[in-house]
Design an enzyme around this catalytic site. Structure first.
Site, PDB file in Angstrom:
ATOM      1  N   ASP A  93       0.845  -1.192   0.000  1.00  0.00           N
ATOM      2  CA  ASP A  93       0.000   0.000   0.000  1.00  0.00           C
ATOM      3  C   ASP A  93       0.883   1.247   0.000  1.00  0.00           C
ATOM      4  OD1 ASP A  93      -2.409   1.305  -0.007  1.00  0.00           O
ATOM      5  OD2 ASP A  93      -3.089   0.495   1.909  1.00  0.00           O
ATOM      6  N   LYS A 123      -0.767  -0.434  -4.347  1.00  0.00           N
ATOM      7  CA  LYS A 123      -2.137   0.078  -4.291  1.00  0.00           C
ATOM      8  C   LYS A 123      -2.129   1.578  -4.048  1.00  0.00           C
ATOM      9  CE  LYS A 123      -4.995  -0.636  -0.729  1.00  0.00           C
ATOM     10  NZ  LYS A 123      -5.430   0.762  -0.414  1.00  0.00           N
ATOM     11  N   GLU A 192     -14.439   0.310  -0.895  1.00  0.00           N
ATOM     12  CA  GLU A 192     -14.563   0.418   0.559  1.00  0.00           C
ATOM     13  C   GLU A 192     -15.698   1.358   0.945  1.00  0.00           C
ATOM     14  OE1 GLU A 192     -12.047   1.440   4.644  1.00  0.00           O
ATOM     15  OE2 GLU A 192     -11.006   1.431   2.715  1.00  0.00           O
TER      16      GLU A 192
END
Length: 296
Positions: A93, A123, A192
Site C-alpha cells: 500500500d 495500491k 470500501e
C-alpha cells in the site's frame, strides 16, 4: 501444525489468475498482514492475496489514522511480509504523500515497493483523478490496484470515515471512478464503504476484479484487516467487521498467567531449567571443597 490446504498443489496467485477467478465466479480472498509470522500464516491458509495495508498505522504502530505512516515504515513491513509469502499475491500500500505530489516521484516510490520490498502490486487510492498516474506506473511495468469509495487517506477531505455513494451523484462518480481505473488496467479495485447495490453495479460493469471491504457480498472478493477479525484492536469495530476469533482474550489470559506464575514462583520449574553435565558438577564440587578448605 501446518495450515496448508490439502489437495491439488497450490498455484502462485498472479494478476492474471485474479482475472480468471472473476471470469469463473470464484471468490477472491484477501487479508492484511504486516510481519513475517502473520503473512506466513495467511499464506499457508491459502488466502489469495496478502495486503500490507497502510492500516499498519493504526493496527500496529498506534497512529491515529493512516496519514502518519511513512514510506520507510511501509517498505520495512512489506519486506517482512514478503519473507512469509510463497503463493499469495503480495500487495504494498503506497502511503499518503508517496504518490499524490509528483508522478515521477510516485513511479520511483512504486518501484521501491517492488525492487526493495518484493511487492508484486502497489495500491493507490482515488479514481478518475488517479487514472493517468495509474497508467504511468503500469507503463513502468508495475501492476497497480485501485481503491475507491471510502478512501482513508482522504479522511480530512471527506470529513471523517463515512459511507460514500449514497446519492445519485455519488453513485455516478463511483461508476466513473471504477470505469476509469478499469480502462487504465488496474489489477483489481478495492471498494470500501459503499452501499451493496453500488458495489454490485460496479462489479458487473468492470472487467477487473472488485475486492470489497464494507461493500457487501456482491464483489468478486473480500478483504479485511487481520487485527479486526482476531479482535486485536482497541476501538469499536466497523459494521462490516466479522470477528472470527478472540486473540485479545487469549493473549490477556496468557500474559496474566505468566505474571501470576512468576509472582508465585511457579515458573520456571526444574523442567524449564538447564543443568550442568555430571562431569562439570563433579569438577565444580571439587573446586568448591578446596575453596572451603582454604577459608578454614
Amino acid at each position: 501444525m501446518s495450515l496448508i490446504v490439502t489437495g491439488e498443489p497450490r498455484q502462485k496467485i498472479t494478476v492474471a489468475s485474479l482475472r480468471e477467478k472473476k471470469l469463473h465466479h470464484q471468490p477472491i480472498t484477501c487479508l492484511t498482514a504486516y510481519d513475517y509470522p502473520t503473512a506466513r500464516l495467511v499464506d499457508e491458509a491459502a488466502v489469495d492475496m496478502v495486503l500490507v495495508g497502510d492500516s499498519l498505522a493504526q493496527a500496529v504502530l498506534g497512529y491515529e489514522n493512516t496519514l502518519s505512516v511513512t514510506i520507510e515504515e511501509m517498505l520495512h513491513h512489506t519486506r517482512a511480509a514478503r519473507r512469509g509469502v510463497k503463493h499469495a499475491l503480495l500487495i504494498g500500500d503506497m502511503p499518503f504523500g508517496s504518490y499524490q505530489i509528483d508522478a515521477g516521484e510516485a513511479i520511483r516510490n512504486a518501484a521501491r515497493f517492488v525492487k526493495e520490498a518484493g511487492a508484486e502490486v502497489v495500491k493507490v487510492e482515488g479514481g478518475e483523478k488517479r487514472a493517468d498516474l495509474v497508467r504511468r506506473i503500469i507503463d513502468a511495468e508495475i501492476p497497480v490496484a485501485g481503491h475507491i469509495g471510502l478512501t482513508p487517506q482522504s479522511v480530512n477531505v471527506m470529513g471523517g470515515y463515512r459511507v460514500q455513494g449514497k446519492s445519485v451523484s455519488g453513485v455516478e462518480q463511483l461508476m466513473r471512478d471504477a470505469t476509469a481505473l478499469d480502462r487504465a488496467g488496474v489489477a483489481f479495485i478495492v471498494l470500501e464503504g459503499i452501499p451493496r447495490e453500488v458495489a454490485g453495479l460496479i462489479t458487473a460493469e468492470v472487467q477487473t476484479p472488485t475486492i470489497g471491504i464494507g461493500a457487501g457480498p456482491d464483489c468478486d472478493g473480500q478483504v479485511l484487516v487481520i487485527h479486526d477479525i482476531l479482535n486485536l484492536t482497541f476501538g469499536p469495530p466497523a459494521k462490516f467487521v466479522h470477528r472470527y476469533g478472540d486473540m485479545k482474550a487469549l493473549i490477556n489470559d496468557a500474559i496474566q498467567a505468566f505474571r501470576d506464575d512468576v509472582g508465585a514462583r511457579h515458573y520456571p520449574t526444574d523442567k524449564e531449567s538447564y543443568h550442568l553435565p555430571k562431569e562439570t558438577m563433579t569438577s565444580l564440587a571439587t573446586v568448591l571443597m578446596r575453596k572451603q578448605a582454604m577459608r578454614q
